[in-house]
Design a protein around this motif. Structure first.
Motif, PDB file in Angstrom:
ATOM      1  N   GLU A 118      43.551  53.559  52.313  1.00 39.71           N
ATOM      2  CA  GLU A 118      42.759  54.527  53.073  1.00 39.71           C
ATOM      3  C   GLU A 118      41.749  55.224  52.154  1.00 39.71           C
ATOM      4  OE1 GLU A 118      42.969  55.422  56.408  1.00 39.71           O
ATOM      5  OE2 GLU A 118      41.335  56.843  56.076  1.00 39.71           O
ATOM      6  N   GLU A 119      42.234  55.664  50.997  1.00 43.07           N
ATOM      7  CA  GLU A 119      41.333  56.359  50.068  1.00 43.07           C
ATOM      8  C   GLU A 119      40.247  55.423  49.551  1.00 43.07           C
ATOM      9  OE1 GLU A 119      43.233  58.563  46.935  1.00 43.07           O
ATOM     10  OE2 GLU A 119      44.546  59.606  48.342  1.00 43.07           O
ATOM     11  N   TYR A 120      40.622  54.173  49.288  1.00 39.20           N
ATOM     12  CA  TYR A 120      39.627  53.211  48.822  1.00 39.20           C
ATOM     13  C   TYR A 120      38.581  52.958  49.902  1.00 39.20           C
ATOM     14  CZ  TYR A 120      37.364  48.901  47.409  1.00 39.20           C
ATOM     15  OH  TYR A 120      36.423  47.957  47.100  1.00 39.20           O
ATOM     16  N   LEU A 121      39.057  52.691  51.136  1.00 36.67           N
ATOM     17  CA  LEU A 121      38.146  52.355  52.234  1.00 36.67           C
ATOM     18  C   LEU A 121      37.216  53.518  52.584  1.00 36.67           C
ATOM     19  CD1 LEU A 121      40.665  50.452  54.536  1.00 36.67           C
ATOM     20  CD2 LEU A 121      38.653  49.451  53.433  1.00 36.67           C
ATOM     21  N   SER A 122      37.693  54.748  52.393  1.00 37.71           N
ATOM     22  CA  SER A 122      36.855  55.892  52.746  1.00 37.71           C
ATOM     23  C   SER A 122      36.047  56.401  51.554  1.00 37.71           C
ATOM     24  CB  SER A 122      37.730  57.013  53.321  1.00 37.71           C
ATOM     25  OG  SER A 122      38.718  57.395  52.372  1.00 37.71           O
ATOM     26  N   GLY A 123      36.043  55.633  50.476  1.00 35.27           N
ATOM     27  CA  GLY A 123      35.196  55.971  49.324  1.00 35.27           C
ATOM     28  C   GLY A 123      35.709  57.128  48.496  1.00 35.27           C
ATOM     29  N   LYS A 124      36.987  57.501  48.688  1.00 39.24           N
ATOM     30  CA  LYS A 124      37.507  58.671  47.959  1.00 39.24           C
ATOM     31  C   LYS A 124      38.128  58.310  46.605  1.00 39.24           C
ATOM     32  CE  LYS A 124      38.526  61.350  52.079  1.00 39.24           C
ATOM     33  NZ  LYS A 124      39.570  61.392  53.111  1.00 39.24           N
ATOM     34  N   ALA A 169      46.128  39.568  27.386  1.00 35.82           N
ATOM     35  CA  ALA A 169      46.158  40.735  28.273  1.00 35.82           C
ATOM     36  C   ALA A 169      44.738  41.086  28.695  1.00 35.82           C
ATOM     37  CB  ALA A 169      46.808  41.923  27.574  1.00 35.82           C
ATOM     38  N   LYS A 170      44.585  41.465  29.956  1.00 35.55           N
ATOM     39  CA  LYS A 170      43.296  41.909  30.485  1.00 35.55           C
ATOM     40  C   LYS A 170      43.517  43.246  31.188  1.00 35.55           C
ATOM     41  CE  LYS A 170      41.323  37.830  29.769  1.00 35.55           C
ATOM     42  NZ  LYS A 170      40.292  37.598  28.747  1.00 35.55           N
ATOM     43  N   SER A 171      42.482  44.072  31.223  1.00 35.27           N
ATOM     44  CA  SER A 171      42.602  45.324  31.970  1.00 35.27           C
ATOM     45  C   SER A 171      41.536  45.387  33.061  1.00 35.27           C
ATOM     46  CB  SER A 171      42.477  46.515  31.034  1.00 35.27           C
ATOM     47  OG  SER A 171      41.141  46.651  30.597  1.00 35.27           O
ATOM     48  N   HIS A 172      41.863  46.089  34.136  1.00 40.97           N
ATOM     49  CA  HIS A 172      40.949  46.230  35.274  1.00 40.97           C
ATOM     50  C   HIS A 172      40.979  47.670  35.748  1.00 40.97           C
ATOM     51  CE1 HIS A 172      40.705  41.845  35.519  1.00 40.97           C
ATOM     52  NE2 HIS A 172      42.005  41.844  35.322  1.00 40.97           N
ATOM     53  N   ASP A 173      39.804  48.208  36.112  1.00 43.61           N
ATOM     54  CA  ASP A 173      39.802  49.591  36.597  1.00 43.61           C
ATOM     55  C   ASP A 173      40.246  49.636  38.051  1.00 43.61           C
ATOM     56  OD1 ASP A 173      37.557  49.967  38.562  1.00 43.61           O
ATOM     57  OD2 ASP A 173      36.407  49.154  36.884  1.00 43.61           O
ATOM     58  N   ASN A 174      40.594  50.842  38.517  1.00 48.67           N
ATOM     59  CA  ASN A 174      41.252  50.974  39.813  1.00 48.67           C
ATOM     60  C   ASN A 174      40.343  50.693  41.007  1.00 48.67           C
ATOM     61  OD1 ASN A 174      40.122  53.429  38.858  1.00 48.67           O
ATOM     62  ND2 ASN A 174      41.209  54.596  40.414  1.00 48.67           N
ATOM     63  N   LEU A 175      39.035  50.741  40.838  1.00 48.50           N
ATOM     64  CA  LEU A 175      38.153  50.344  41.934  1.00 48.50           C
ATOM     65  C   LEU A 175      38.104  48.821  42.024  1.00 48.50           C
ATOM     66  CD1 LEU A 175      35.141  52.823  41.760  1.00 48.50           C
ATOM     67  CD2 LEU A 175      37.037  52.756  43.394  1.00 48.50           C
ATOM     68  N   GLU A 176      38.009  48.168  40.870  1.00 50.28           N
ATOM     69  CA  GLU A 176      37.967  46.695  40.816  1.00 50.28           C
ATOM     70  C   GLU A 176      39.226  46.099  41.453  1.00 50.28           C
ATOM     71  OE1 GLU A 176      37.892  45.297  36.809  1.00 50.28           O
ATOM     72  OE2 GLU A 176      37.629  43.179  37.370  1.00 50.28           O
ATOM     73  N   VAL A 177      40.381  46.710  41.197  1.00 53.18           N
ATOM     74  CA  VAL A 177      41.619  46.130  41.720  1.00 53.18           C
ATOM     75  C   VAL A 177      41.720  46.278  43.242  1.00 53.18           C
ATOM     76  CG1 VAL A 177      42.871  46.393  39.552  1.00 53.18           C
ATOM     77  CG2 VAL A 177      43.103  48.157  41.292  1.00 53.18           C
ATOM     78  N   PHE A 178      41.210  47.383  43.786  1.00 57.21           N
ATOM     79  CA  PHE A 178      41.259  47.513  45.251  1.00 57.21           C
ATOM     80  C   PHE A 178      40.232  46.608  45.925  1.00 57.21           C
ATOM     81  CE2 PHE A 178      44.105  51.024  44.560  1.00 57.21           C
ATOM     82  CZ  PHE A 178      44.952  50.906  45.647  1.00 57.21           C
ATOM     83  N   GLU A 179      39.092  46.400  45.260  1.00 55.63           N
ATOM     84  CA  GLU A 179      38.121  45.436  45.784  1.00 55.63           C
ATOM     85  C   GLU A 179      38.774  44.052  45.856  1.00 55.63           C
ATOM     86  OE1 GLU A 179      33.709  43.635  44.606  1.00 55.63           O
ATOM     87  OE2 GLU A 179      34.615  45.160  43.334  1.00 55.63           O
ATOM     88  N   ALA A 180      39.501  43.704  44.807  1.00 53.28           N
ATOM     89  CA  ALA A 180      40.194  42.405  44.765  1.00 53.28           C
ATOM     90  C   ALA A 180      41.270  42.328  45.846  1.00 53.28           C
ATOM     91  CB  ALA A 180      40.820  42.201  43.374  1.00 53.28           C
TER      92      ALA A 180
END
Lengths: 363, 363
Positions: free
Chosen positions: B334-340, B268-279
């Motif tokens: 949208e939230e990811y792209l706008s840095g929110k 099992a691996k974990s990823h934070d929510n910014l890393e997953v949207f970058e991916a």
């Protein structure tokens, strides 16, 4: 669900990345621009299907894209905007303050909901005023219609694989690329092989350019910046009702399709916006795929023809273009399901008044 | 885009009518209910993927469906609700006033955003109190995991057609059906044929039951109405952070997967929510398909493994489950792209505090 002797096929264009047939022309247009060394493109979009397809294509070829999105769609369908952003495009609500065309419209009506014609004017102006920006259009023009014939060329082969040819071919009608894409290769069978396949263009009864418009020269945009095109039109000043089928909210029709209709080589039918959602809902419940509102117009024609088969006791083969999915149109379905959608009627007087404003040459 | 020697394949489950792998179990569950004469089903849904898949399936078999949708998703993803309505399901925001469980939660916190565990409690209560209503679950339980193995069974055959077997198989992890579906048939090759395929479950670092939870008995829902399940858990009272991956906002893990992890047969691996949207964004720009946020967790693991291949100069074959598209998740993009979007960190103390509340048996 229809208890009809008709056999119904559909060409499924809804599984493309952007969810419709639009990449069929977006990718070649972006490719040819890339080959010409173009680094920036401007365009408009109504419902957002064309804008997202071109955003996807420009992303592939590393071209900057600026999209003018009809304001009512920009507000109603924010997910389409974000989809374009995801592929790297800039999106403006049109009319905007960024162009003379947009500012002129806004000075007359600050609350203008926009129209496809206005958005085209804005996108063309951006390209006309910039050395390095080219303009790209998603329907109407001949090259776009011809790119889309990949749909019909594939469908002819697929029908051959299925062991039968359609008696009737049906597609939605906005500017013409959806309809031409599916139908032209079947029309070739009529012209060259003497077949007798009926081709039906399905349009909204609130934007009835093919069924109630005039065949004459008109502009492709609202401001009058494009070359004149011989077309069935309601007049380039015509403001379509705010139906949930942004891609069909357009005053005119491509030249080739218009000539074919004038020569009675194809047919046109119109359907009101309640009838098309009833058709779309039946399709969604039967086939699982929730269609785009534009596509529902074709489905309404299919259902009408299938019912006629039943009445007449004949078994026809019907093919239509499932041109896009409705994943970004659920607000429209919500309004239909909750009874908030109402019919938009248009009178002969309204059509005449719009056409009377035209100063373009008659044919 | 990654400049890696790794060869990356994906199984595309995003083209189902409801847009994810969920119909693989929704359709058999609805079918078996129909065979048993059941006319009504209740269920819950987090991000809405399960709810819409079951709505689609119940529509096919003419079964009434009542869905309790986690309130934060109900508000953030109204299009998913409308999709369920389109196929004829009733949808309630959970916690609701319709159940004792919902009313109890609301009396403590009238503004509760809900959780998957709470919604499960509400759906089970509806079924428990009604003679004719059965409850249906979309993940966690053994039969659900086994229905989903159609994914991996197909993938094994497809990899054979491609002429290579994966070294690493990766899927997102919520309750386990996505992961088990793809991986179990490959694990069979490990167990029966002595192969050495690594299977990786990718979870959010803010809901780290597999990587930081405890292996013990726990309830599948928040109120404690389900049978006890031996599972990796953060405690059934755990309230996951409001990340945009509703399907993974769940405190526990299915029994079979949990045992496999405990026995070190999977990872099992974990990823934070910014890393997953970058991916996810990199995948969208490279492949054209915009993935669901849940799916982005698997993609983050794929990218990590592909980068390791580059560092180590080895060419591994990686397969992952593209479990769903993100067409209904554009607000999150949208939230990811706008840095929110910001990271959600979770401390060992918080995990311990949640586990300390448990009175269920240890293993």
């Amino acid at each position: 669900a229809l208890d009809t002797p008709a056999r119904i096929y559909y060409k499924n264009e809804s599984v493309s990345p952007s969810g419709s047939h639009k990449p069929n022309t977006a990718i070649p247009q972006a490719y040819y621009n890339k080959m010409e060394g173009v680094h920036k493109i401007s365009t408009e979009t109504g419902a957002g299907q064309w804008g997202s397809a071109l955003a996807f294509a420009c992303n592939i070829f590393d071209i900057d894209l600026e999209v003018f999105m009809v304001k009512i769609s920009y507000n109603d369908k924010p997910y389409r905007k974000t989809m374009m952003n995801t592929w790297g495009a800039k999106v403006h609500a049109s009319p905007s303050e960024l162009t003379d065309a947009g500012r002129a419209i806004l000075s007359e009506d600050p609350n203008s909901p926009g129209s496809l014609g206005i958005a085209i004017s804005e996108a063309i102006e951006i390209a006309a005023k910039s050395e390095e920006t080219k303009y790209s259009l998603g329907s109407v023009l001949n090259h776009v219609l011809l790119h889309q014939t990949i749909i019909g060329q594939e469908a002819v082969k697929q029908m051959e694989m299925a062991g039968e040819m359609p008696d009737i071919v049906i597609a939605p009608f906005g500017g013409g690329s959806n309809f031409a894409g599916l139908c032209f290769p079947f029309l070739r069978l009529n012209f060259e092989e003497g077949q007798n396949i009926r081709c039906i263009a399905s349009e909204p009864s609130s934007v009835p350019k093919l069924t109630r418009g005039e065949f004459r020269y008109d502009f492709g945009d609202t401001i009058g910046m494009t070359p004149l095109i011989p077309m069935y039109t309601l007049g380039h000043h015509f403001v379509p009702a705010p139906i949930h089928a942004g891609g069909l909210r357009y005053h005119g029709a491509g030249a080739i399709v218009s000539q074919l209709l004038h020569d009675k080589l194809i047919e046109a039918k119109s359907h009101d916006n309640l009838e098309v959602f009833e058709a779309g809902l039946l399709f969604a419940k039967t086939e699982g795929i929730i269609p785009a509102p534009e596509t529902n117009h074709a489905i309404a024609s299919v259902i009408a023809e299938a019912k006629r088969c039943k009445e007449e006791g004949v078994s026809k083969t019907i093919l239509f273009n499932l041109s896009g999915h409705g994943n970004f149109d659920m607000k429209a379905y919500e309004e239909y399901l909750s009874g908030k959608l109402h019919k938009f009627e248009i009178s002969d007087e309204e059509i005449k008044a719009s056409l009377d404003k035209l100063e373009t040459p008659k044919i």
